[in-house]
Design an enzyme around this catalytic site. Structure first.
Site, PDB file in Angstrom:
ATOM      1  N   LYS A  76       2.972   5.638   3.510  1.00  0.00           N
ATOM      2  CA  LYS A  76       3.266   6.104   2.151  1.00  0.00           C
ATOM      3  C   LYS A  76       3.597   7.601   2.164  1.00  0.00           C
ATOM      4  O   LYS A  76       2.953   8.373   2.883  1.00  0.00           O
ATOM      5  CB  LYS A  76       2.029   5.849   1.279  1.00  0.00           C
ATOM      6  CG  LYS A  76       2.212   6.139  -0.202  1.00  0.00           C
ATOM      7  CD  LYS A  76       0.925   5.777  -0.982  1.00  0.00           C
ATOM      8  CE  LYS A  76       1.112   5.890  -2.488  1.00  0.00           C
ATOM      9  NZ  LYS A  76      -0.108   5.499  -3.231  1.00  0.00           N
ATOM     10  N   SER A 151       0.721   2.216  -7.106  1.00  0.00           N
ATOM     11  CA  SER A 151       1.745   3.147  -6.700  1.00  0.00           C
ATOM     12  C   SER A 151       2.269   2.967  -5.280  1.00  0.00           C
ATOM     13  O   SER A 151       3.352   3.455  -4.971  1.00  0.00           O
ATOM     14  CB  SER A 151       1.203   4.571  -6.841  1.00  0.00           C
ATOM     15  OG  SER A 151       0.178   4.812  -5.897  1.00  0.00           O
ATOM     16  N   SER A 175      -3.906   1.213  -6.583  1.00  0.00           N
ATOM     17  CA  SER A 175      -2.583   1.440  -5.973  1.00  0.00           C
ATOM     18  C   SER A 175      -2.367   0.831  -4.598  1.00  0.00           C
ATOM     19  O   SER A 175      -1.250   0.853  -4.088  1.00  0.00           O
ATOM     20  CB  SER A 175      -2.297   2.940  -5.889  1.00  0.00           C
ATOM     21  OG  SER A 175      -1.948   3.450  -7.149  1.00  0.00           O
TER      22      SER A 175
END
Lengths: 485, 95
Positions: A76, A151, A175
């Site tokens: 990420k 997310s 997330s």
């Protein structure tokens, strides 16, 4: 081996060890997949040259004693990577090149892995659909026009589309678990303090926690083992002996007590979520676990509490983006204050600005007691609910999300309906507990649905074991047609 | 309670974010719906509850007061949008 990339991390590790495939061949296979999957928009940055170089280095002098020997990994874009652009999905960090490496990614590299690229995410991890990223929507490989969750949406999309053998995300209110649920993959939010927050772009520091996203529970245990551990540089890092999650993984859950909280059956919840929950209960019961009805009475107050605590912390964390020391700077404005205001207005997207304003307001003079202090008190009640329940049960089983993946644009006009996505995941962050989302079935549209196992603090091994046993008996398998290439 | 436009502009000023006049209406609407949602908490009596300030059962560690790095000026300045030799450059503050 043409289909190496649709195998699990542990299978790939075995192939590398037995020299059925070289690290270079493996890396080239992923690069090819990534180049064919531009439509998914799951990558912000790729580091192919660096990855190929590292793969060759491994092949020349293979060390197979490590947990992640010769494995390319995309992560990420919230983890700072030395000399590789780190954006947090924001325009304000679009030109930011860290001169340091986050502890969690450094742990992965020290275990033999290397970087393949940086994955798209909601801006500063604020979002549940990856639609707030400055770098555009990410597509869920499950279906065109479907969100991958958020997310960590680039992470879930890339993992499910075979663009990385495993990945890591961060979870402040769901997330990791919600995108895992939306893509039929496994996601774990560890106990607060188990994985270092050092070098991760901060959102809400009392809630943020990094964790693995993988295709199987076994892979999840390997990744957790590699990334976790005490770190002096994080003042909230827990100093304890390192656990060997992968070696200790076992599927005997006989006699374990599983709590079923009645408050997780919410109004208007689709029938298929209820059916999935029933299916999960039956699987665990058939494996010899004992189901126990429990109550977590303050569950409905978790989201409102979260939407005070998280924006409050975010507003203070994001005060650092001033256009002076790093990041974007606006050219407009006649003085320093105007430069700040324009920089932040142009650099942040709408959702981030909204949350900074909420946070600034709830912390402002005259409102602090009514909002922030109130939220901290309710947070205490939510934590106590879990403490009480865990005197009676070993783990708690709930659905991961109140629905399957939705369409791009479906919820963007109503922030509260977007926030409701995290109704089952947020309480865990407020209480600092570990929770595992497992793929468990499909809804009638054929989209994946997940179930969540919540454990006591630092009881990751137990929920991984239950997940491992569940996975073997659930029979869920992601069947994704590669429509994008 | 409800947030009016003036309050929102004031909070934006505190947060050092300039708000586009054209967007104030939709921002007001969004923030009010969020605050309506948040204010469910008022149903709960929390008079006797201690606020939770840390989720960990440990107090923050202190470290030895020793220098562990340094001589990294160039690294620190590297990402600055505007610099002059060893300084960050900002718009003029003092006339």
């Amino acid at each position: 081996m043409s289909n190496i990339t649709n195998q699990s991390l542990s299978e790939i590790l075995e192939s590398i060890k037995l020299k059925k495939i070289s690290s270079l061949e493996l890396t080239q296979a992923y690069i090819k997949n990534i180049e064919n999957a531009k439509k998914l928009n799951s990558f912000v940055t790729t580091t192919f040259d660096q990855a190929l170089e590292n793969a060759k280095k491994f092949d020349n002098k293979p060390n197979n004693e490590q947990l992640l020997s010769g494995i390319p990994l995309a992560v990420k874009d919230l983890f700072c990577t030395e000399n590789v652009k780190t954006t947090a999905g924001s325009n304000i960090l679009n030109n930011f090149i860290p001169s340091y490496e986050s502890t969690v990614t450094k742990n992965l590299w020290n275990n033999g892995a290397f970087l393949l690229g940086k994955l798209n995410c909601d801006e500063f991890a604020m979002g549940s659909s990856n639609e707030t990223s400055f770098f555009g929507n990410v597509i869920n490989p499950i279906g065109d026009q479907l969100v991958p969750g958020g997310s960590s949406g680039g992470s879930s999309s890339a993992l499910a589309a075979d663009l990385t053998p495993a990945t890591i995300g961060t979870d402040t209110g769901g997330s990791i678990r919600q995108p895992a649920s939306f893509t039929g993959t496994v996601g774990l939010k560890p106990t607060y303090g188990l994985c270092s927050r050092w070098g991760i772009v901060a959102f809400a520091s009392s809630l943020d926690q990094a964790g693995p996203m993988t295709k199987t529970v076994n892979d999840c245990s390997i990744m957790l083992e590699a990334m976790s551990g005490f770190d002096e540089k994080d003042s909230t890092s827990i100093n304890k002996k390192k656990e060997i999650y992968s070696k200790n993984l076992k599927d005997n859950i006989k006699g374990l007590k599983i709590g079923i909280p009645k408050e997780y059956r919410v109004d208007n919840m689709p029938k298929e979520i209820d059916e999935l929950w029933e299916k999960g209960k039956k699987i665990l019961k058939d494996l010899g676990a004992q189901l126990i009805d429990i109550s977590l009475p303050h569950t409905k107050y978790a989201l409102p509490t979260y939407y005070i605590v998280a924006p409050a912390e975010a507003s203070s964390n994001l005060a650092r983006y001033d256009g002076v020391r790093y990041g974007y700077r606006s050219e407009k404005g006649k003085d320093l204050i105007e430069m700040y205001e324009n920089t932040r207005s142009e650099g942040f997207g709408d959702e981030v600005k909204r949350r900074i304003l909420i946070g600034t307001y709830v912390l402002s003079s005259g409102y602090y007691d009514a909002y922030y202090l109130k939220a901290q008190k309710v947070r205490q009640l939510i934590k106590k609910d879990f403490d009480d329940s865990f005197t009676k049960v070993d783990a708690i089983l709930t659905p991961s999300t109140p629905s399957s993946a939705f369409k791009i644009g479906e919820k963007t006009n109503d922030p509260v309906s977007m926030y409701l996505n995290d109704i089952f995941t947020v309480p865990v962050n407020l209480a600092g507990l570990p929770a595992l989302s497992l793929p468990a079935g499909l809804d009638k549209k054929g989209y994946p649905l997940g179930l969540q196992l919540i454990g006591k603090a630092l009881d990751e091994q137990k929920i991984l074991n239950i997940g491992y046993a569940f996975e073997k008996n659930c029979g869920y398998k992601n069947e994704i047609k590669k429509w994008w290439s | 309670m409800s947030l009016d436009k003036e309050k929102i502009k004031h909070v934006a000023k505190l947060a050092r974010i300039s708000v586009d006049e054209a967007k104030v209406d939709s921002l007001t609407k969004d923030l009010n719906s969020i605050f309506k949602f948040i204010e469910q908490l008022n149903e709960l009596n929390t008079d006797k509850v201690e606020p939770l300030t840390s989720i960990l059962n440990q107090s923050l560690r202190s470290r030895k007061d020793e220098i562990s790095d340094g001589k990294i000026r160039e690294k620190i300045l590297k990402n600055s949008p505007k610099k002059n030799e060893e300084f960050f450059v900002v718009p003029k503050v003092v006339e």
